[in-house]
Design a protein around this motif. Sequence first.
Motif, PDB file in Angstrom:
ATOM      1  N   ILE A  83       0.889  -1.129   0.064  1.00 20.19           N
ATOM      2  CA  ILE A  83       0.103  -0.144  -0.003  1.00 20.19           C
ATOM      3  C   ILE A  83       0.780   1.237  -0.114  1.00 20.19           C
ATOM      4  CG2 ILE A  83      -1.741   1.329   1.396  1.00 20.19           C
ATOM      5  CD1 ILE A  83      -2.307  -1.573   2.638  1.00 20.19           C
ATOM      6  N   VAL A  84       0.604   2.153  -0.884  1.00 21.60           N
ATOM      7  CA  VAL A  84       1.431   3.361  -0.961  1.00 21.60           C
ATOM      8  C   VAL A  84       0.395   4.350  -1.288  1.00 21.60           C
ATOM      9  CG1 VAL A  84       3.228   4.788  -2.287  1.00 21.60           C
ATOM     10  CG2 VAL A  84       3.270   2.459  -1.895  1.00 21.60           C
ATOM     11  N   VAL A  85       0.427   5.583  -0.523  1.00 21.34           N
ATOM     12  CA  VAL A  85      -0.564   6.841  -0.617  1.00 21.34           C
ATOM     13  C   VAL A  85       0.331   7.861  -0.591  1.00 21.34           C
ATOM     14  CG1 VAL A  85      -2.543   7.934   0.483  1.00 21.34           C
ATOM     15  CG2 VAL A  85      -2.217   5.426   0.753  1.00 21.34           C
ATOM     16  N   GLY A  86       0.063   8.826  -1.408  1.00 23.83           N
ATOM     17  CA  GLY A  86       0.741  10.220  -1.584  1.00 23.83           C
ATOM     18  C   GLY A  86      -0.378  11.220  -1.713  1.00 23.83           C
ATOM     19  N   MET A  87      -0.028  12.544  -1.197  1.00 20.16           N
ATOM     20  CA  MET A  87      -0.902  13.639  -1.289  1.00 20.16           C
ATOM     21  C   MET A  87      -0.321  14.902  -1.851  1.00 20.16           C
ATOM     22  SD  MET A  87      -2.765  13.374   2.452  1.00 20.16           S
ATOM     23  CE  MET A  87      -3.958  14.745   2.145  1.00 20.16           C
ATOM     24  N   ASP A  88       0.789  14.810  -2.598  1.00 18.84           N
ATOM     25  CA  ASP A  88       1.418  15.908  -3.193  1.00 18.84           C
ATOM     26  C   ASP A  88       0.455  16.428  -3.974  1.00 18.84           C
ATOM     27  OD1 ASP A  88       3.801  15.207  -1.899  1.00 18.84           O
ATOM     28  OD2 ASP A  88       4.987  14.765  -3.632  1.00 18.84           O
ATOM     29  N   GLY A  89       0.536  17.929  -3.948  1.00 18.19           N
ATOM     30  CA  GLY A  89      -0.149  18.932  -4.700  1.00 18.19           C
ATOM     31  C   GLY A  89      -1.761  19.198  -4.152  1.00 18.19           C
ATOM     32  N   THR A  90      -1.944  18.870  -2.869  1.00 13.31           N
ATOM     33  CA  THR A  90      -2.890  18.987  -2.139  1.00 13.31           C
ATOM     34  C   THR A  90      -3.224  20.423  -1.442  1.00 13.31           C
ATOM     35  OG1 THR A  90      -3.780  16.654  -1.761  1.00 13.31           O
ATOM     36  CG2 THR A  90      -4.434  18.354  -0.094  1.00 13.31           C
ATOM     37  N   ASP A  91      -4.163  21.203  -1.584  1.00  8.08           N
ATOM     38  CA  ASP A  91      -4.328  22.584  -1.179  1.00  8.08           C
ATOM     39  C   ASP A  91      -5.505  22.452  -0.401  1.00  8.08           C
ATOM     40  OD1 ASP A  91      -1.752  23.430  -1.981  1.00  8.08           O
ATOM     41  OD2 ASP A  91      -2.824  25.002  -3.097  1.00  8.08           O
ATOM     42  N   ILE A  92      -5.767  22.754   0.966  1.00  2.38           N
ATOM     43  CA  ILE A  92      -6.889  22.876   1.758  1.00  2.38           C
ATOM     44  C   ILE A  92      -7.099  24.190   2.261  1.00  2.38           C
ATOM     45  CG2 ILE A  92      -8.041  21.988   3.850  1.00  2.38           C
ATOM     46  CD1 ILE A  92      -6.558  19.440   3.225  1.00  2.38           C
ATOM     47  N   GLY A  93      -8.328  24.712   1.790  1.00  4.41           N
ATOM     48  CA  GLY A  93      -8.681  26.095   2.255  1.00  4.41           C
ATOM     49  C   GLY A  93      -9.908  26.166   2.621  1.00  4.41           C
ATOM     50  N   TRP A  94     -10.333  27.262   3.392  1.00  5.40           N
ATOM     51  CA  TRP A  94     -11.649  27.610   3.731  1.00  5.40           C
ATOM     52  C   TRP A  94     -12.864  27.814   2.749  1.00  5.40           C
ATOM     53  CZ3 TRP A  94      -8.543  30.274   8.072  1.00  5.40           C
ATOM     54  CH2 TRP A  94      -8.658  29.571   9.148  1.00  5.40           C
ATOM     55  N   THR A  95     -12.377  28.382   1.817  1.00  7.20           N
ATOM     56  CA  THR A  95     -13.386  28.758   0.726  1.00  7.20           C
ATOM     57  C   THR A  95     -13.214  27.825  -0.608  1.00  7.20           C
ATOM     58  OG1 THR A  95     -11.614  30.463  -0.274  1.00  7.20           O
ATOM     59  CG2 THR A  95     -13.651  31.130   1.234  1.00  7.20           C
ATOM     60  N   GLN A  96     -11.751  27.211  -0.838  1.00 10.83           N
ATOM     61  CA  GLN A  96     -11.726  26.322  -2.006  1.00 10.83           C
ATOM     62  C   GLN A  96     -10.441  25.289  -1.645  1.00 10.83           C
ATOM     63  OE1 GLN A  96     -13.027  26.649  -4.980  1.00 10.83           O
ATOM     64  NE2 GLN A  96     -12.233  24.732  -5.901  1.00 10.83           N
ATOM     65  N   SER A  97     -10.660  24.215  -1.833  1.00 10.95           N
ATOM     66  CA  SER A  97      -9.815  22.968  -1.733  1.00 10.95           C
ATOM     67  C   SER A  97      -9.573  22.344  -3.015  1.00 10.95           C
ATOM     68  CB  SER A  97     -10.142  22.104  -0.602  1.00 10.95           C
ATOM     69  OG  SER A  97      -9.979  22.897   0.726  1.00 10.95           O
ATOM     70  N   THR A  98      -8.126  21.854  -3.108  1.00  9.61           N
ATOM     71  CA  THR A  98      -7.875  20.997  -4.175  1.00  9.61           C
ATOM     72  C   THR A  98      -7.376  19.725  -3.254  1.00  9.61           C
ATOM     73  OG1 THR A  98      -7.493  22.593  -5.815  1.00  9.61           O
ATOM     74  CG2 THR A  98      -6.615  20.455  -6.216  1.00  9.61           C
ATOM     75  N   VAL A  99      -7.769  18.659  -3.500  1.00  7.37           N
ATOM     76  CA  VAL A  99      -7.371  17.294  -2.897  1.00  7.37           C
ATOM     77  C   VAL A  99      -6.732  16.257  -3.791  1.00  7.37           C
ATOM     78  CG1 VAL A  99      -7.808  15.545  -1.277  1.00  7.37           C
ATOM     79  CG2 VAL A  99      -8.781  17.702  -0.896  1.00  7.37           C
ATOM     80  N   THR A 100      -5.464  15.961  -3.908  1.00  6.31           N
ATOM     81  CA  THR A 100      -4.993  15.163  -4.853  1.00  6.31           C
ATOM     82  C   THR A 100      -4.373  14.010  -4.136  1.00  6.31           C
ATOM     83  OG1 THR A 100      -4.190  16.896  -6.329  1.00  6.31           O
ATOM     84  CG2 THR A 100      -3.190  15.047  -6.496  1.00  6.31           C
ATOM     85  N   MET A 101      -4.693  12.571  -4.533  1.00  2.00           N
ATOM     86  CA  MET A 101      -4.493  11.463  -3.997  1.00  2.00           C
ATOM     87  C   MET A 101      -3.753  10.373  -5.140  1.00  2.00           C
ATOM     88  SD  MET A 101      -4.979  11.994  -0.878  1.00  2.00           S
ATOM     89  CE  MET A 101      -4.920  10.221   0.178  1.00  2.00           C
ATOM     90  N   HIS A 102      -2.676   9.871  -4.598  1.00  2.00           N
ATOM     91  CA  HIS A 102      -2.045   8.832  -5.321  1.00  2.00           C
ATOM     92  C   HIS A 102      -2.236   7.328  -4.646  1.00  2.00           C
ATOM     93  CE1 HIS A 102       1.490   6.831  -7.416  1.00  2.00           C
ATOM     94  NE2 HIS A 102       0.254   6.184  -8.005  1.00  2.00           N
ATOM     95  N   VAL A 103      -2.997   6.579  -4.956  1.00  2.27           N
ATOM     96  CA  VAL A 103      -3.203   5.295  -4.232  1.00  2.27           C
ATOM     97  C   VAL A 103      -2.545   3.930  -4.885  1.00  2.27           C
ATOM     98  CG1 VAL A 103      -4.515   3.691  -3.091  1.00  2.27           C
ATOM     99  CG2 VAL A 103      -5.059   6.023  -3.056  1.00  2.27           C
ATOM    100  N   LYS A 104      -1.611   3.359  -4.443  1.00  3.38           N
ATOM    101  CA  LYS A 104      -1.079   2.099  -5.190  1.00  3.38           C
ATOM    102  C   LYS A 104      -1.081   1.012  -4.401  1.00  3.38           C
ATOM    103  CE  LYS A 104       2.832   0.836  -8.087  1.00  3.38           C
ATOM    104  NZ  LYS A 104       4.188   1.459  -8.489  1.00  3.38           N
ATOM    105  N   GLU A 105      -1.459  -0.002  -4.623  1.00  2.79           N
ATOM    106  CA  GLU A 105      -1.453  -1.321  -4.072  1.00  2.79           C
ATOM    107  C   GLU A 105      -2.038  -2.523  -4.946  1.00  2.79           C
ATOM    108  OE1 GLU A 105      -4.711  -2.522  -1.253  1.00  2.79           O
ATOM    109  OE2 GLU A 105      -5.808  -0.666  -1.680  1.00  2.79           O
TER     110      GLU A 105
END
Length: 705
Positions: A248-270
Amino acid sequence: MTLWKTHRSANTRLTIEIKGLPGKAHPTVTVTGAEGFKQSVTASTTLSVPPGTVRVTPAPVKASHATYYTPDDVLTAVADRGESSRVTVDYRIAVSDRTTVLDPESTGLLEPPSSSQLVFARASRDARSLRSGDFVVAAETPLTPDGLVRKIRSVRERDSRLIVRTEEASLREAIPKAVLRFGTPDKDQEGGPALAAYGAPLRSPADPEPEGQSEGTLKLDTMEGKGKLKGLKCGASLPLMKAENNGIVVGMDGTDIGWTQSTVTMHVKETTKLTLGSPVSTHCTYDMELGRMRAPYVTAQLLRVGPFKVVPELSWRLGGELKGGAGAKIEYSNPIDYRVTARIGQQDNSVTTTGWPPKPTVDLVGAAEFKAKATLGWRITLEASPVIDLLVAEVHVGTGMALESEIDVLKENAKVKFFAEGTAGVGIIPGLLGEERSAEIAFPLGKPTTIWESGPGEVAAAKPKADPSKANHCPTSAQLKAAVAATLRAPADVYLGTSRCWSSWSAVVWSDAPASDMVTTSVFTRTNGQLHLATHLVPVLDDPEDPDWLRDCRELRGKNPPADVIDFVGCPTSTKAPSGTIDGAAALRRIEQENYTSTVTADELAGMPGPLRAVPVSCVGSANGNCSGVFFFYGDRYAGRAFASQLRISAQTGTEVTLSRPVFKDSDPTCCPSGGNETAHVRWNGTTIVSTPSLPDFEPANEPL
């Protein structure tokens, strides 16, 4: 004379949208491009620019007692000839004019903060600027391991120190708009970081390796007792269920979390391996947690402040239904490598994926009548410092694979379908001054698709072959006694009475004392000479209508034994119609015991058509109707309950209850749903109530009043 004609490239249109600022703010955004192009704009506009790379540099803006920033100091766009381009300048960060952000590399603190006091070096420039009513914010550092956000009460000098008295404050007070960023930022055309400066490296050299990923293995095996089996509901025999998640490998590079706008980026490998089967005939439902795993922490940047550690926790669930004959077994192997990017705002939500759905391989190991539904799901949640928990109150990425497998021995065909319930989606619940706002996105698959089907002769080849050395002989008295003793929770004497044997079944009457009137009838299935408990039945003298006895008989009939088995144990040949009467007063007492109330009287309840009756209830003390539900009764028994905001009974016929409830969208207030109505139908299936479709809070039961 020679004439030279200079040809300039045709310009293209670049639209710049500026947002995120309060009214009467005065932004300045500098635009530079090819051929020496440079222009400043102060409002959203469309420019004519030369083709090529365009750099957009927003300046900080002072307005409404705060300084506003964009997450990135420089934005870039490629303006192709003859085409239009667009750049959005979103001021998503606002730092109050009364807030001092301590430099992570040199906070000026002389000792760890206490609950109400900060001690700075007298020479600290940041500390000397503090005044009563100001705020001070710090990232996670050796002296502030959980970060820091405080409101200043007073500042005074003592020798070579500044003593600052403080009180608790929230990040929202000090930084009204904030962004938490995961992973390495994108780079501009010259290769330098285009990220707003926050005075700290992306990660400390002392951070453990690897950062930003988790590797591990989770296993479940019902036959060997490995994994969490809570949530598995079967008759007397367990199904074969094996699930294994490897690498199982999980990465979150490129994720921005804010109060008005969020970008969630996940890489899942297994790699997910799933085996479903039935060593003996069985019918089960299951909804179980396979396991949890805490990953190594990742370092996120609270932009304009500094680094904070965030710890991902991964959980896996397996749910579905399995019904099969002895010997069925099917294996799946899923190499999973997908990326999901979700953009979540107050209005516009979107999600994109690559590498989804996965393409499993299937192996038919054993063939028997078999049908199984399995949904394998993942969920990732984040834990962080209390300083930033308003930003990460809950962030999760959920993924599900819905498979349906069927083996038809008569038609010699087997197939596996991938269903549209499978989703890859993202949800976020950021804290808004104590108010939760949720945004859920699902990435829908297409129509159900058959991902595997057996070839000619494959089902016949997988049928179990009879083993002459394991003839299915009737058990001896010693074998029956040992089989009964093995099913008891505590050691006890076993005195056998009458027993009978059929082709694949055996039954015996026994007691724990000689010549006793208190007897038990145990029924077993037999496979290859092995006895497997189907059920225990305890007949009640002079009371053939005893609910426990009838329940045990229903359970036995559900296993489809020969009619001679039913006749031997003394069960009625079919389920008798329940009494049409109900003790209305007893039913209302049951409702009150659960701390609910109803406007229905005992006489009105008894007068409802039966045997299935539904009674509307509300929480004791509730006045707005949001805490509402329905209690169900079948004959003179409590059959369960359902709850949902503004749940209503539309109709009931005595055999079916129709319920309706409003559907709330994310932006709806509690008073005013705008998503239409959802209808559910509740029926009695012979042993319990079932709802189609399922309700969010539905609790079947079968208990006497």
